[in-house]
Design a protein around this motif. Structure first.
Motif, short mmCIF file in Angstrom:
data_model
loop_
_atom_site.label_atom_id
_atom_site.label_comp_id
_atom_site.label_asym_id
_atom_site.label_seq_id
_atom_site.Cartn_x
_atom_site.Cartn_y
_atom_site.Cartn_z
N ASP A 82 27.22 23.73 -20.32
CA ASP A 82 28.31 23.16 -19.59
C ASP A 82 29.69 22.91 -20.12
O ASP A 82 29.86 23.72 -21.27
N GLU A 83 30.70 22.22 -19.87
CA GLU A 83 32.11 22.63 -20.17
C GLU A 83 32.28 22.00 -21.74
O GLU A 83 33.20 22.12 -22.31
N LYS A 84 31.39 21.20 -21.91
CA LYS A 84 31.42 20.55 -23.29
C LYS A 84 30.23 21.36 -24.30
O LYS A 84 30.24 21.13 -25.26
N ASP A 86 27.16 22.29 -24.21
CA ASP A 86 26.08 21.37 -24.42
C ASP A 86 25.19 22.46 -23.57
O ASP A 86 25.47 23.00 -22.46
N LYS A 283 39.46 25.49 -15.18
CA LYS A 283 38.18 25.29 -15.83
C LYS A 283 37.27 26.36 -15.73
O LYS A 283 37.39 27.57 -15.01
N GLU A 286 35.55 27.52 -21.12
CA GLU A 286 35.55 26.65 -22.25
C GLU A 286 34.32 27.47 -23.22
O GLU A 286 34.50 27.26 -24.41
N SER A 340 38.48 23.75 -27.75
CA SER A 340 37.23 23.56 -26.68
C SER A 340 36.15 23.87 -27.88
O SER A 340 34.85 23.54 -27.45
N LYS A 342 33.36 23.80 -30.67
CA LYS A 342 32.76 22.98 -31.86
C LYS A 342 33.39 23.14 -33.11
O LYS A 342 33.77 24.22 -33.53
N GLY A 525 30.73 25.80 -18.36
CA GLY A 525 31.50 26.33 -19.32
C GLY A 525 31.85 27.79 -19.04
O GLY A 525 32.52 28.38 -19.75
#
Length: 540
Positions: A82-84, A86, A283, A286, A340, A342, A525
């Protein structure tokens, strides 16, 4: 051994979402929302720009951007993100990670077929991750070399046992990072010369029907796709349009429905954003999280002196670069990590333009201006990826002149640029790389000294070496504790920002335009490289 399971968290979250979001929220454009209409229309054709034309569609053998965008509908990985960043299910329906971070167990969907009708099983995962990808895919080779063993207890379970903890491993299964390859077509063959490369067979929601070189690539619905009712679209055509002005016109006139990455020049973006039939977003990038920079060859004096590199950093106005050259696309990069990615440390303060500081650093080095005001002369080779990069080269020439650095611009084609940079035959160039969601996958490779490899593009081509940086990246990559890992990544960012191995420019943003007729286009993402299984056409 106790396990942390993704499966039940995912199902619970999905159930809550279904209850809480019965329809599309009016504040979220439908083309970038993972929610569905009550009764999505089935059928329709989507026309998408592809530029340049992919050299091939076998995603295991080629991971160039256009190949990823097309082949991401044909092939699949075990996971998506996903965009985070995860993990989300793809060919794997669930997975667990042991408390010690050494064992990753994936449960596969049980009704998946390859496009030729053969079943997809754990045998294909074993073949892909132990034979095919380690031979032909450099990033996958490095990731799976960390495994002590890869085993399949049954047809729908795969277990990866690592030699030591590597938390980034969970982000190594996206479709371009680890596409699943059919063992029954490739096992025991010459992978690079297998005839199947011309007619790729995947598990994805779309199949290759026809490729007319120089014109279009035609994908059709996979009627045997393992998710009932999907995909919605009948056809996807990828249209090859080499000319930038023609691409913008095709989008504006409705001849094509989507553009992505560098299809549209930044100076055309503002005009196209006003076209009422188009949606616009940045978007969906990411996972790749590109950062652009001035790449500097540390083997050349005075570029080997960090005071000179800092002087360059202070001499340029990166807000101007963002606003006037990239027309607002992007954010000023504070350092080596995209925000974006980690491990990003938001406390890092970006360098601001300061001509006086730049001159003071050059004075400290003993580089005094001559009668013409020149302190040093450097050669700059802009990357040959379109007009915008050439404009950047001209701007840099003017900016560095203000502090007494004369710039000689060099030109080359793409093949020549790759050959020269990878073989260290340059002084300064412009470049950008992808970060793949985790610093251990996409950031450290640029700065660690054991990745100084002549002839290998997107390695540590600068020749930068700092034992402290090597130590921090290595320790962080195998640290399971998130807080300790973050502390290491924060420290390495501070060291790098002081050393300025490259002159970071922007966290790049790519413009994606999509016809308002289409929904559910950007949902994760990895954006335009997704499968498009749930993209649907609005009802008339």
């Amino acid at each position: 051994m106790s396990f942390i399971s993704y499966r039940f968290r995912h199902l619970a979250a999905a159930s809550l979402l279904a209850l809480a979001v019965p329809a599309l929220s009016p504040s979220v454009p439908s083309f970038i929302s993972p929610a569905l209409a009550a009764d999505p229309a089935r059928g329709g054709t989507m026309n998408i720009i592809v530029q340049p034309e992919p050299p091939m569609l076998q995603l295991g053998l080629n991971q160039q951007g256009p190949t990823q965008t097309v082949a991401g509908k044909i092939y699949q990985g075990l996971l998506t993100y996903d965009e985070k960043l995860d993990p989300l299910p793809s060919l794997a329906k669930s997975w667990t990670v042991s408390d010690d971070g050494l064992t990753y167990t994936f449960k596969l969907h049980e009704n998946v077929k390859w496009h030729d009708g053969k079943p997809f099983t754990s045998k294909d995962v074993l073949f892909s991750t132990t034979k095919f990808l380690p031979e032909v895919h450099s990033r996958a080779r490095a990731n799976f070399a960390r495994c002590e063993s890869i085993t399949a207890p049954d047809d729908y379970t795969v277990v990866f046992k690592l030699k030591e903890p590597f938390p980034a491993f969970i982000r190594a299964f996206e479709v371009a990072s680890a596409p699943m390859i059919p063992a029954h077509l490739y096992e025991g063959t010459d992978f690079r010369n297998n005839p199947a490369n011309a007619t790729p067979i995947g598990t994805g929601p779309f199949k290759l029907k026809e490729w007319v070189k120089g014109s279009y690539i035609h994908l059709v619905r996979n009627e045997d796709y393992y998710k009932p009712g999907l995909p919605y679209l009948d056809n996807i055509y990828f249209r090859v349009i080499p000319d930038a002005a023609s691409r913008a016109l095709a989008l504006e006139s409705g001849q094509v429905d989507q553009s992505q990455y560098n299809d549209i020049e930044p100076f055309d973006v503002a005009r196209l954003k006003e076209v009422k039939s188009l949606n616009f977003t940045t978007k969906g990038y990411e996972f790749v999280a590109p950062v652009s920079w001035l790449e500097i060859n540390h083997r050349v004096k005075p570029l080997d002196d960090k005071r000179f590199r800092k002087a360059i950093m202070y001499a340029i106005d990166r807000e101007f670069i963002r606003d006037k050259i990239w027309f607002g696309l992007g954010n000023v990069a504070s350092g080596p990590f995209n925000s974006s990615t980690k491990g990003f440390d938001s406390s890092i303060v970006p360098y601001a333009k300061n001509v006086d500081k730049a001159k003071a650093l050059l004075d400290e080095m003993g580089l005094k201006p001559d009668a013409k005001g020149v302190r040093a002369t450097v050669k700059l080779m802009p990357m040959p990826y379109g007009e915008t990069w050439q404009r950047l080269g001209e701007y840099l020439k003017q900016s560095l002149k203000q502090v007494g650095i004369a710039v000689v611009l060099e030109s080359t084609d793409v093949a020549g640029w790759v050959q020269r940079v990878s073989n260290w035959d340059y002084e300064i160039t412009t470049n950008f790389t992808y970060q793949y969601g985790d610093p251990a996958l996409g950031v450290s490779r640029t700065y660690v000294s054991d990745n100084i490899r002549k002839g290998v593009m997107f390695s540590n081509t600068m020749g930068y070496s700092n034992p402290k940086v090597d130590e921090l990246f290595a320790a962080a990559a195998k640290e399971n504790d998130p807080a300790k890992r973050q502390a290491m990544y924060s420290e390495v960012q501070k060291v790098l920002v002081d050393d300025v191995p490259v002159v970071w420019l922007l966290e790049m943003q790519f413009p994606t335009f999509v016809s308002k007729k289409f929904n559910n286009v950007i949902t994760t993402g990895i954006g335009v490289n997704e499968s498009y299984e749930s993209v649907y056409l609005s009802k008339p």
